[in-house]
Design an enzyme around this catalytic site. Structure first.
Site, PDB file in Angstrom:
ATOM      1  N   GLY A   1       0.872  -1.237   0.086  1.00  0.00           N
ATOM      2  CA  GLY A   1       0.054  -0.083   0.077  1.00  0.00           C
ATOM      3  C   GLY A   1       0.845   1.144   0.056  1.00  0.00           C
TER       4      GLY A   1
ATOM      5  N   ARG B   1       2.172   3.820 -13.964  1.00  0.00           N
ATOM      6  CA  ARG B   1       1.857   4.147 -12.695  1.00  0.00           C
ATOM      7  C   ARG B   1       0.867   5.125 -12.656  1.00  0.00           C
ATOM      8  NH1 ARG B   1       4.780   1.988  -8.754  1.00  0.00           N
ATOM      9  NH2 ARG B   1       4.178   3.418  -7.420  1.00  0.00           N
TER      10      ARG B   1
ATOM     11  N   CYS C   1      17.291 -10.650  -0.436  1.00  0.00           N
ATOM     12  CA  CYS C   1      16.715 -12.226  -0.379  1.00  0.00           C
ATOM     13  C   CYS C   1      16.650 -12.955  -1.399  1.00  0.00           C
ATOM     14  CB  CYS C   1      15.558 -12.034   0.477  1.00  0.00           C
ATOM     15  SG  CYS C   1      14.013 -11.172  -0.261  1.00  0.00           S
TER      16      CYS C   1
ATOM     17  N   ASP D   1       6.800 -10.791   1.755  1.00  0.00           N
ATOM     18  CA  ASP D   1       5.708  -9.792   0.991  1.00  0.00           C
ATOM     19  C   ASP D   1       5.212 -10.312  -0.100  1.00  0.00           C
ATOM     20  OD1 ASP D   1       4.896  -7.163   0.824  1.00  0.00           O
ATOM     21  OD2 ASP D   1       6.154  -6.752  -0.727  1.00  0.00           O
TER      22      ASP D   1
ATOM     23  N   CYS E   1      14.022 -15.754  -6.677  1.00  0.00           N
ATOM     24  CA  CYS E   1      12.758 -15.849  -6.041  1.00  0.00           C
ATOM     25  C   CYS E   1      12.214 -16.834  -6.167  1.00  0.00           C
ATOM     26  CB  CYS E   1      12.082 -14.334  -6.061  1.00  0.00           C
ATOM     27  SG  CYS E   1      10.870 -14.254  -4.901  1.00  0.00           S
TER      28      CYS E   1
END
Length: 395
Positions: A77, A144, A266, A288, A341
């Site tokens: 958010g 965006r 990560c 996330d 990932c």
């Protein structure tokens, strides 16, 4: 606060990313992976963290730390949908429960709601700000958009101008998608011209809906070959003149792996699961990108945060990272990406094994391209020298 230290690829702290306004946002970016997470809480209109929960998290989070430094990461958010008074209270609670710890704060924002008051607060309290901006206006405004389907570039740039005016440390968080990936020079030059020295380029890879026909990923997602070409072109420009002056997170992480030091990114680490998420109501999730019912660990009002972070369910999630097809296990660059990932492991190998990373082709292209440069810089670091003379060695 030293922005480079906070974003160092050579550190690997356990931290929990906070969602103080849940998935609520004043924008409606067309590739956003988080907006639909509001559907996890359909019976609640206002997704916002209470003061009582904020205090309980602060107490538990600091107490659970295994090192003196503590980083609070505020994410969305859109984080600025919570009033400034909420974050002022957060600072007071951090001081109350610090118990000798050194505490830093990092806040992610789309930049459109930044005001003079916000910037004074961020500067006065040494907060590091991550601003989402996708390069020049023609690229940024393509995806965006706000909720009225208007471009947001000018509003973001006004926010950045305010940050600069008040001397707030900020980093750029740029999404690489199918549109801007073909323009690496324009993309990078834009950030250089802004004087932005810390840049995170993140590839957008989102699975297509079940009604998308043969397309495996969404129309906005970057293609594997595009990603590889983008990284190679970007690296060539960076390595000639910007080593030690501009810091690109993926290049820093690659160098860390080349040296044999655990990367602080990560997705490039041997294991993951050290970057959890807490939603506005205290629910904790594994990551996330894995905020879903099957990856919910529990709620800190019912179980201690430390138990959720180090429990069996999260241990099983960590092991997902190491489940790789034979093609990855035999790859000479496994040490550099560790399969990247797990969320991007969407395709099969030529032998039909699952869990190959969708971007594998692109990463392989990049790693093959940078071998001599990474070898050189890694040797310089092992000799305890800053790798600042790459240009002299190769050009």
């Amino acid at each position: 606060m030293d922005a480079q230290a906070v974003c160092s690829p050579f550190s690997h702290p356990l931290f929990v990313m906070l969602k103080p306004a849940g998935a609520r946002c004043n924008l409606a970016c067309r590739y956003c992976y988080y907006l639909d997470k509001a559907g996890l809480y359909p019976d609640t209109v206002r997704h916002q963290m209470s003061d009582e929960l904020l205090e309980e998290f602060t107490r538990q989070y600091i107490a659970a730390q295994t090192q003196r430094e503590v980083l609070f990461t505020w994410h969305g958010g859109e984080t600025l949908l919570r009033p400034l008074s909420f974050y002022q209270k957060a600072l007071k609670l951090q001081q109350k429960y610090a118990n000798g710890h050194l505490i830093d704060n990092c806040l992610q924002t789309n930049g459109t709601l930044l005001t003079d008051e916000w910037c004074r607060f961020l500067k006065d309290n040494n907060w590091l700000v991550g601003v989402s901006i996708d390069g020049p206006q023609r690229f940024h405004d393509a995806y965006r958009r706000d909720q009225q389907d208007r471009g947001t570039f000018q509003r973001v740039m006004q926010g950045i101008e305010r940050l600069n005016r008040y001397g707030v440390e900020w980093n750029a968080m740029a999404v690489v998608n199918r549109l801007n990936a073909d323009h690496p020079h324009d993309f990078y030059q834009f950030f250089r011209n802004m004087g932005c020295h810390y840049i995170q380029f993140t590839p957008i890879v989102e699975p297509a809906s079940e009604h998308a026909g043969d397309d495996l990923v969404t129309a906005e997602s970057v293609r594997p070959g595009q990603w590889g070409q983008f990284l190679c072109a970007l690296f060539d420009e960076w390595v000639r003149r910007d080593v030690g002056h501009y810091f690109i997170q993926l290049f820093d992480a690659t160098l860390a792996n080349w040296v044999g030091v655990e990367s602080g990114v990560c997705s490039m680490c041997r294991t993951c699961g050290n970057a959890l998420v807490m939603e506005w109501n205290g629910d904790v999730y594994s990551c996330d990108h894995f905020v879903s019912p099957q990856h919910k660990l529990g709620n800190i009002l019912e179980q201690p945060l430390a138990t959720l972070c180090y429990g069996g369910q999260q241990d099983r999630f960590r092991r997902l990272k190491t489940t790789l097809p034979q093609q990855c296990l035999a790859c000479p660059f496994l040490f550099a990406c560790h399969g990247e990932c797990p969320k991007n492991r969407l395709v099969e190998t030529s032998e039909g094994e699952p869990r190959l990373n969708y971007l594998c082709q692109g990463y392989r292209m990049f790693f093959e391209h940078v071998v001599p440069y990474m070898d050189f810089m890694a040797n310089e670091l092992r000799a305890d020298r800053a790798p600042a003379n790459v240009m002299d060695a190769f050009f």
